[in-house]
Write an enzyme that holds these catalytic residues in place. Structure first.
Site, PDB file in Angstrom:
ATOM      1  N   LYS A 150     -63.821   1.973   5.557  1.00 16.19           N
ATOM      2  CA  LYS A 150     -64.614   1.271   6.556  1.00 16.19           C
ATOM      3  C   LYS A 150     -64.573   2.059   7.869  1.00 16.19           C
ATOM      4  O   LYS A 150     -63.682   2.890   8.042  1.00 16.19           O
ATOM      5  CB  LYS A 150     -64.104  -0.160   6.739  1.00 16.19           C
ATOM      6  CG  LYS A 150     -62.839  -0.296   7.600  1.00 16.19           C
ATOM      7  CD  LYS A 150     -62.601  -1.735   7.957  1.00 16.19           C
ATOM      8  CE  LYS A 150     -61.450  -1.852   8.934  1.00 16.19           C
ATOM      9  NZ  LYS A 150     -61.758  -2.372  10.213  1.00 16.19           N
ATOM     10  N   ASP A 179     -62.071  -2.173   1.337  1.00 14.96           N
ATOM     11  CA  ASP A 179     -61.535  -3.105   2.332  1.00 14.96           C
ATOM     12  C   ASP A 179     -60.118  -3.408   1.860  1.00 14.96           C
ATOM     13  O   ASP A 179     -59.922  -4.139   0.891  1.00 14.96           O
ATOM     14  CB  ASP A 179     -62.371  -4.388   2.403  1.00 14.96           C
ATOM     15  CG  ASP A 179     -61.921  -5.294   3.541  1.00 14.96           C
ATOM     16  OD1 ASP A 179     -60.696  -5.377   3.774  1.00 14.96           O
ATOM     17  OD2 ASP A 179     -62.764  -5.931   4.179  1.00 14.96           O
ATOM     18  N   HIS A 180     -59.136  -2.800   2.537  1.00 19.54           N
ATOM     19  CA  HIS A 180     -57.773  -2.856   2.000  1.00 19.54           C
ATOM     20  C   HIS A 180     -57.235  -4.280   1.924  1.00 19.54           C
ATOM     21  O   HIS A 180     -56.285  -4.551   1.181  1.00 19.54           O
ATOM     22  CB  HIS A 180     -56.826  -1.957   2.796  1.00 19.54           C
ATOM     23  CG  HIS A 180     -56.518  -2.438   4.173  1.00 19.54           C
ATOM     24  ND1 HIS A 180     -57.299  -2.131   5.260  1.00 19.54           N
ATOM     25  CD2 HIS A 180     -55.506  -3.206   4.644  1.00 19.54           C
ATOM     26  CE1 HIS A 180     -56.780  -2.689   6.337  1.00 19.54           C
ATOM     27  NE2 HIS A 180     -55.691  -3.346   6.001  1.00 19.54           N
ATOM     28  N   HIS A 242     -62.939  -7.829   6.733  1.00 23.10           N
ATOM     29  CA  HIS A 242     -61.776  -8.513   6.157  1.00 23.10           C
ATOM     30  C   HIS A 242     -62.014 -10.011   5.976  1.00 23.10           C
ATOM     31  O   HIS A 242     -61.789 -10.576   4.901  1.00 23.10           O
ATOM     32  CB  HIS A 242     -60.540  -8.305   7.033  1.00 23.10           C
ATOM     33  CG  HIS A 242     -60.213  -6.877   7.316  1.00 23.10           C
ATOM     34  ND1 HIS A 242     -60.371  -5.880   6.383  1.00 23.10           N
ATOM     35  CD2 HIS A 242     -59.732  -6.272   8.433  1.00 23.10           C
ATOM     36  CE1 HIS A 242     -59.991  -4.726   6.911  1.00 23.10           C
ATOM     37  NE2 HIS A 242     -59.606  -4.936   8.148  1.00 23.10           N
TER      38      HIS A 242
END
Length: 486
Positions: A150, A179-180, A242
């Site tokens: 991102k 998106d971790h 997130h």
């Protein structure tokens, strides 16, 4: 021993902080667990002048804390190569192609390629187009895949242009937008808790749920990120990605099967039903904030931070009410909030169920049962239920059933990047954002940002060390609700 994955993995930005802190240790963990054995190679690229020995030493330092066997670590490092590359200069890609072909023959990689972009977003399109034009997309391999850090665009318009550029080279199922947060263990537990328990599965709708709350609070301020953060704010930095991806797991329909195709389809049913607000809707449903000093004046207000314009209207706090136009969620508000310089670091989901009708008399009023999924900093699950008080009269009180991730579980749990690199190698897109979800999140956020850009707010409006501006509490109070986490 797990099935071996055969691939060449190229890290653009291979000498960067992310690569050293997260990416190389994650790949090493996959090697130690047997997912990578003999038939793999890792290529790091950057503009730095490094010899292969210097690059190997950098990788060795990166994985130092994970090394249990020196010989094992050296075997892993032997699969690494480095190439100096200006990603915008097409001439350099010929050397990369030659290196790829050499490694393919040496490690029998079968033409499988994964390209990981850990570089400035302005290079994403350039790299993708040059990979194609310079022949680095293989025709004979089982797969060619692209992993992207991102931010994916800075607005719907820029995200759409980027997506169009990438689609000239890669199909949608070849693109893995990272998106971790989706790799976090307790975010993945949302699906297990919801669909693995008939009690919750049957009650996951407007008939039983009063509201759902998502909190992502940070203790730190802007720190050294003002250059980026003042152009993004909490809305673009945390909500668009997130927060919305967590909302996707909470609001989705029940997938037909637990496969990436059906999971994405079920999420998109929800995303497509999300109300995108007009100006009046934004003003009614969203609150912004900017932190001031803390109570004793030892922490700066945002406007006094280095590199922050003195008249900045940037948001460091966002709270809002999301609504879905669907039979499942009609009338159920989804509340979100995220911000910097808040009281505690906390990422959590609170599912507030409706109160039951008490048959025990007025003295035994019932509270809302609440299911809390605790994501950070300590994973766990709380379930607040009504039970009997220990008094003579028959009265009720709330008791909380609590489970916390054990130290052993923490030790065994893959880091988010380890999980996501493995999933991309495996071709599993379940924990990656697809274009439809990204597009709707940007349209939603752009509508809010447009209204805020056109209206001046008096900042600061919350004290560092609080849980944000009073307007955040008022937003829920309008519906007769309150934040569960205070």
């Amino acid at each position: 021993m797990p099935a071996e994955i055969t691939t060449l993995l190229t890290f653009f930005g291979g000498t960067g902080d992310l690569a050293k802190r997260k990416l190389y240790p994650s790949v090493y963990n996959l090697f130690k667990k047997g997912y990578l054995q003999e038939h793999f190679a890792i290529v790091g690229t950057s503009r730095a002048d490094l010899t292969e020995e210097e690059f190997h030493e950098m990788v060795r330092t990166s994985i130092h804390d994970s090394i249990e066997d020196e010989a094992n670590a050296e075997e892993f490092i032997a699969h690494f190569r480095y190439i100096k590359l200006d990603v915008a200069d097409k001439d350099g890609y010929a050397d990369m192609l030659a290196l790829n072909n050499e490694l393919d023959a040496k490690f029998n990689l079968k033409g499988n390629r994964i390209y990981y972009m850990s570089v400035a977003p302005r290079f994403f399109s350039t790299i993708a187009k040059l990979l194609k034009s310079e022949g680095l997309i293989t025709e004979n391999g089982e797969f060619n895949r692209l992993m992207i850090e991102k931010p994916f665009g800075s607005s719907y318009e820029t995200a759409e242009q980027l997506n169009n550029d990438l689609n000239e080279v890669f199909d949608e199922d070849q693109i893995f937008r990272i998106d971790h947060y989706l790799g976090k263990e307790m975010v993945q537990n949302i699906a297990a808790v919801r669909f693995g328990n008939p009690l919750f599965d049957a009650a996951w709708n407007k008939d039983y749920i009063q509201n759902i709350q998502v909190t992502l609070s940070e203790v730190l301020g802007v720190e050294e990120r003002a250059g980026y953060y003042d152009t993004a704010g909490a809305l673009r930095d945390m909500v668009q990605n997130h927060t919305m991806q967590i909302i996707g797991w909470l609001a989705m329909e029940k997938p037909a099967t637990f496969t990436d195709k059906d999971i994405r389809a079920a999420k998109n049913v929800a995303f497509n039903a999300l109300s995108i607000y007009d100006e009046a809707g934004v003003k009614k449903n969203f609150v912004r904030g900017q932190y001031g000093e803390n109570a004793d004046g030892t922490q700066k207000k945002y406007l006094d931070e280095d590199d922050v314009p003195a008249d900045s209207q940037n948001n460091t706090f966002v709270a809002g009410r999301l609504q879905f136009r669907s039979s499942r969620w009609e009338g159920v508000p989804f509340y979100i909030r995220t911000g910097k310089r808040l009281k505690t670091k906390q990422t959590r989901v609170d599912v507030v169920f409706k109160k039951g009708t008490s048959i025990f008399g007025d003295a035994a009023g019932l509270d809302n049962p609440v299911l809390s999924i605790l994501i950070d900093p300590v994973g766990g699950i709380d379930f607040k239920i009504n039970a009997k008080d220990t008094t003579t009269e028959f009265q009720t009180r709330t008791n909380t059933l609590h489970w916390e991730v054990s130290p052993l579980d923490v030790e065994r749990t893959p880091e988010p990047y380890e999980r996501m690199i493995h999933d991309a190698m495996d071709g599993n897109g379940s924990n990656f954002a697809d274009w439809n979800g990204v597009a709707i999140a940007w349209k939603f956020v752009d509508a809010i940002q447009k209204v805020w850009d056109e209206n001046h707010e008096e900042f600061p409006n919350y004290v560092s060390g609080s849980m944000g501006p009073k307007a955040s509490d008022d937003l829920l109070a309008e519906d007769g609700n309150e934040w569960i986490y205070k």
